[in-house]
Write a protein that holds these residues in place. Structure first.
Motif, PDB file in Angstrom:
ATOM      1  N   ASP A 112       0.541  -1.033  -0.151  1.00  0.00           N
ATOM      2  CA  ASP A 112      -0.026  -0.070  -0.016  1.00  0.00           C
ATOM      3  C   ASP A 112       0.501   1.321  -0.416  1.00  0.00           C
ATOM      4  N   GLU A 113       0.783   1.927   0.954  1.00  0.00           N
ATOM      5  CA  GLU A 113       1.707   3.407   1.149  1.00  0.00           C
ATOM      6  C   GLU A 113       2.937   3.334   1.788  1.00  0.00           C
ATOM      7  N   ALA A 114       2.864   2.024   2.395  1.00  0.00           N
ATOM      8  CA  ALA A 114       3.920   1.936   3.366  1.00  0.00           C
ATOM      9  C   ALA A 114       5.610   1.483   2.595  1.00  0.00           C
ATOM     10  N   LEU A 115       6.857   2.442   2.399  1.00  0.00           N
ATOM     11  CA  LEU A 115       7.537   2.285   1.764  1.00  0.00           C
ATOM     12  C   LEU A 115       8.968   1.089   2.689  1.00  0.00           C
ATOM     13  N   TRP A 116       9.678   0.547   2.330  1.00  0.00           N
ATOM     14  CA  TRP A 116      10.608   0.344   2.672  1.00  0.00           C
ATOM     15  C   TRP A 116      12.370   0.072   1.983  1.00  0.00           C
ATOM     16  N   VAL A 117      13.018   0.735   1.923  1.00  0.00           N
ATOM     17  CA  VAL A 117      14.551   0.401   0.790  1.00  0.00           C
ATOM     18  C   VAL A 117      15.320  -0.318   1.539  1.00  0.00           C
ATOM     19  N   ARG A 118      16.448  -1.322   1.390  1.00  0.00           N
ATOM     20  CA  ARG A 118      17.342  -1.772   1.270  1.00  0.00           C
ATOM     21  C   ARG A 118      18.301  -1.684  -0.070  1.00  0.00           C
ATOM     22  N   VAL A 119      19.682  -0.911   0.794  1.00  0.00           N
ATOM     23  CA  VAL A 119      20.612  -0.519  -0.641  1.00  0.00           C
ATOM     24  C   VAL A 119      21.763  -2.362  -0.009  1.00  0.00           C
ATOM     25  N   LYS A 120      22.379  -1.682  -1.029  1.00  0.00           N
ATOM     26  CA  LYS A 120      23.766  -2.819  -0.778  1.00  0.00           C
ATOM     27  C   LYS A 120      25.193  -2.315  -1.959  1.00  0.00           C
ATOM     28  N   LEU A 121      26.133  -1.935  -0.825  1.00  0.00           N
ATOM     29  CA  LEU A 121      27.482  -1.510  -1.646  1.00  0.00           C
ATOM     30  C   LEU A 121      28.378  -2.005  -1.493  1.00  0.00           C
ATOM     31  N   THR A 122      28.357  -2.472  -2.948  1.00  0.00           N
ATOM     32  CA  THR A 122      30.287  -3.131  -2.718  1.00  0.00           C
ATOM     33  C   THR A 122      31.037  -2.603  -3.470  1.00  0.00           C
ATOM     34  N   GLY A 123      32.355  -3.420  -4.026  1.00  0.00           N
ATOM     35  CA  GLY A 123      33.414  -2.311  -4.383  1.00  0.00           C
ATOM     36  C   GLY A 123      34.385  -1.903  -3.618  1.00  0.00           C
ATOM     37  N   ILE A 124      33.873  -1.168  -2.231  1.00  0.00           N
ATOM     38  CA  ILE A 124      34.858  -0.349  -1.897  1.00  0.00           C
ATOM     39  C   ILE A 124      34.910  -0.758  -0.161  1.00  0.00           C
ATOM     40  N   PRO A 125      35.206  -1.292   0.165  1.00  0.00           N
ATOM     41  CA  PRO A 125      35.239  -1.657   2.011  1.00  0.00           C
ATOM     42  C   PRO A 125      34.865  -0.896   2.379  1.00  0.00           C
ATOM     43  N   GLY A 126      34.278  -1.131   3.542  1.00  0.00           N
ATOM     44  CA  GLY A 126      33.162  -0.165   4.528  1.00  0.00           C
ATOM     45  C   GLY A 126      32.462   0.450   4.296  1.00  0.00           C
ATOM     46  N   LEU A 127      32.109   0.534   2.802  1.00  0.00           N
ATOM     47  CA  LEU A 127      31.701   2.236   1.881  1.00  0.00           C
ATOM     48  C   LEU A 127      29.885   1.763   2.896  1.00  0.00           C
ATOM     49  N   HIS A 128      29.238   1.875   3.369  1.00  0.00           N
ATOM     50  CA  HIS A 128      28.086   0.983   4.101  1.00  0.00           C
ATOM     51  C   HIS A 128      28.599   2.396   5.331  1.00  0.00           C
ATOM     52  N   ASP A 129      29.797   1.857   6.156  1.00  0.00           N
ATOM     53  CA  ASP A 129      29.558   2.727   7.342  1.00  0.00           C
ATOM     54  C   ASP A 129      30.199   3.855   7.022  1.00  0.00           C
ATOM     55  N   ARG A 130      31.086   4.646   6.238  1.00  0.00           N
ATOM     56  CA  ARG A 130      31.854   5.834   5.653  1.00  0.00           C
ATOM     57  C   ARG A 130      30.466   6.509   5.178  1.00  0.00           C
ATOM     58  N   LEU A 131      29.828   6.011   4.416  1.00  0.00           N
ATOM     59  CA  LEU A 131      28.475   6.792   4.095  1.00  0.00           C
ATOM     60  C   LEU A 131      26.631   6.497   4.767  1.00  0.00           C
ATOM     61  N   LYS A 132      27.084   5.901   6.375  1.00  0.00           N
ATOM     62  CA  LYS A 132      26.174   6.556   7.105  1.00  0.00           C
ATOM     63  C   LYS A 132      25.209   5.639   6.512  1.00  0.00           C
ATOM     64  N   LEU A 133      24.636   4.014   6.044  1.00  0.00           N
ATOM     65  CA  LEU A 133      23.936   3.878   5.550  1.00  0.00           C
ATOM     66  C   LEU A 133      23.619   2.250   6.077  1.00  0.00           C
ATOM     67  N   PRO A 134      22.664   1.885   6.458  1.00  0.00           N
ATOM     68  CA  PRO A 134      22.787   0.587   7.117  1.00  0.00           C
ATOM     69  C   PRO A 134      22.496  -0.069   6.224  1.00  0.00           C
ATOM     70  N   LYS A 135      23.630  -1.771   6.590  1.00  0.00           N
ATOM     71  CA  LYS A 135      22.390  -2.857   5.161  1.00  0.00           C
ATOM     72  C   LYS A 135      21.156  -3.472   5.925  1.00  0.00           C
ATOM     73  N   ARG A 136      20.550  -2.876   6.660  1.00  0.00           N
ATOM     74  CA  ARG A 136      19.245  -3.900   6.702  1.00  0.00           C
ATOM     75  C   ARG A 136      18.529  -2.722   5.882  1.00  0.00           C
ATOM     76  N   TRP A 137      17.254  -3.565   6.306  1.00  0.00           N
ATOM     77  CA  TRP A 137      15.420  -2.297   5.357  1.00  0.00           C
ATOM     78  C   TRP A 137      15.975  -1.624   6.246  1.00  0.00           C
ATOM     79  N   MET A 138      15.050   0.325   5.929  1.00  0.00           N
ATOM     80  CA  MET A 138      15.018   0.769   6.445  1.00  0.00           C
ATOM     81  C   MET A 138      13.595   1.861   5.884  1.00  0.00           C
ATOM     82  N   THR A 139      12.766   1.278   6.951  1.00  0.00           N
ATOM     83  CA  THR A 139      11.431   2.188   6.961  1.00  0.00           C
ATOM     84  C   THR A 139      11.229   3.466   6.623  1.00  0.00           C
TER      85      THR A 139
END
Length: 275
Positions: A112-139
């Motif tokens: 319906d109107e509920a939205l979740w986003v999940r992002v997976k970043l590869t190619g640069i070690p530690g990129l999730h932490d540097r960009l402050k983007l979690p690996k889990r689903w985000m509401t």
């Protein structure tokens, strides 16, 4: 059975924008880059007295079970799952960035109107932490998005807009064994024209009004594929646009992420999507 056009094009725009935003963030932070279906056995559908009506009737609707889908437009591909009963859809796309070199896989889940986003970043070690983007689903809170209309939404059981495209065909030929063919008009209306991000409809000229298509209906009566044969025009090479619907009743149901697999989206996620 037609719906608002734009799921595919919108997803590509959002993913492309997000990749550009992340690339700029990586560069400004000085991050170093790393160096490293089978056919059923049931009989094929019988020829129809009204092939166009029969083909349109095979397009998925809200009565169908969950199914998978995929589209290929030139070099761009995305896939997902549609669950009409839950008014849910999951859309996935992958984008590669050259400088700095990394890959972003983005998945949207909508009920319906509920939205979740999940992002997976590869190619640069530690990129999730540097960009402050979690690996889990985000509401996600749609109210915090600068243009919520650019974010995918549940638009019905026909995410590739096959019905809208088929409707533009003057006549449809039943070629037997569940195969249909004919010509569609990409200039018929603005919605159909805007559905293709990699096709310059204006450059096609008169050819855009008579684009060959082939559609296949499976033994279960469901539309399984639609292929458009786009001719070459100017700098644009000839290409095939292919949409597939499959695994009816076999695809997983769409449900809300729960527990440790989900969290509220941080500010960095909204910055990524808002550009």
């Amino acid at each position: 059975m037609t719906q608002r056009i734009g799921t595919a094009a919108t997803l590509r725009r959002v993913a492309s924008l997000a990749t550009v935003v992340l690339a700029a963030t990586v560069l400004s932070a000085g991050c170093a880059t790393a160096t490293r279906d089978e056919a059923g056995s049931a009989p094929a559908p019988s020829p129809s007295a009204d092939p166009k009506a029969a083909l349109l009737a095979a397009v998925p609707d809200d009565e169908d079970p969950a199914f998978r889908f995929s589209t290929a437009e030139g070099g761009e591909k995305f896939n997902g799952v549609v669950d009409p009963a839950a008014r849910g859809v999951e859309l996935s796309v992958s984008q590669k960035n050259k400088d700095p070199k990394f890959t972003m896989a983005m998945t949207f889940r909508i009920i319906d109107e509920a939205l979740w986003v999940r992002v997976k970043l590869t190619g640069i070690p530690g990129l999730h932490d540097r960009l402050k983007l979690p690996k889990r689903w985000m509401t996600m809170d749609r109210a915090k998005l600068s243009d919520a209309s650019e974010v995918p939404a549940y638009e019905g059981a026909d995410p590739a807009n096959m019905a809208a495209i088929i409707q533009t065909a003057g006549t449809v030929e039943d070629r037997g064994n569940g195969t249909y063919g004919g010509f569609v008009d990409l200039t018929a209306n603005a919605d159909v024209r805007d559905n293709f991000s990699s096709v310059d409809v204006d450059a096609l000229g008169e050819a855009a009004k008579k684009v060959p298509f082939t559609a296949v209906v499976g033994p279960d009566g469901n539309l399984t594929s639609l292929t458009l044969e786009i001719p070459a025009a100017g700098k644009q090479k000839a290409m095939k646009l292919v949409a597939r619907y499959y695994d009816f009743g076999k695809a997983p149901r769409i449900s809300a992420p729960t527990g440790a697999d989900v969290q509220k989206a941080p500010a960095s996620a909204y910055e990524m999507l808002n550009g």
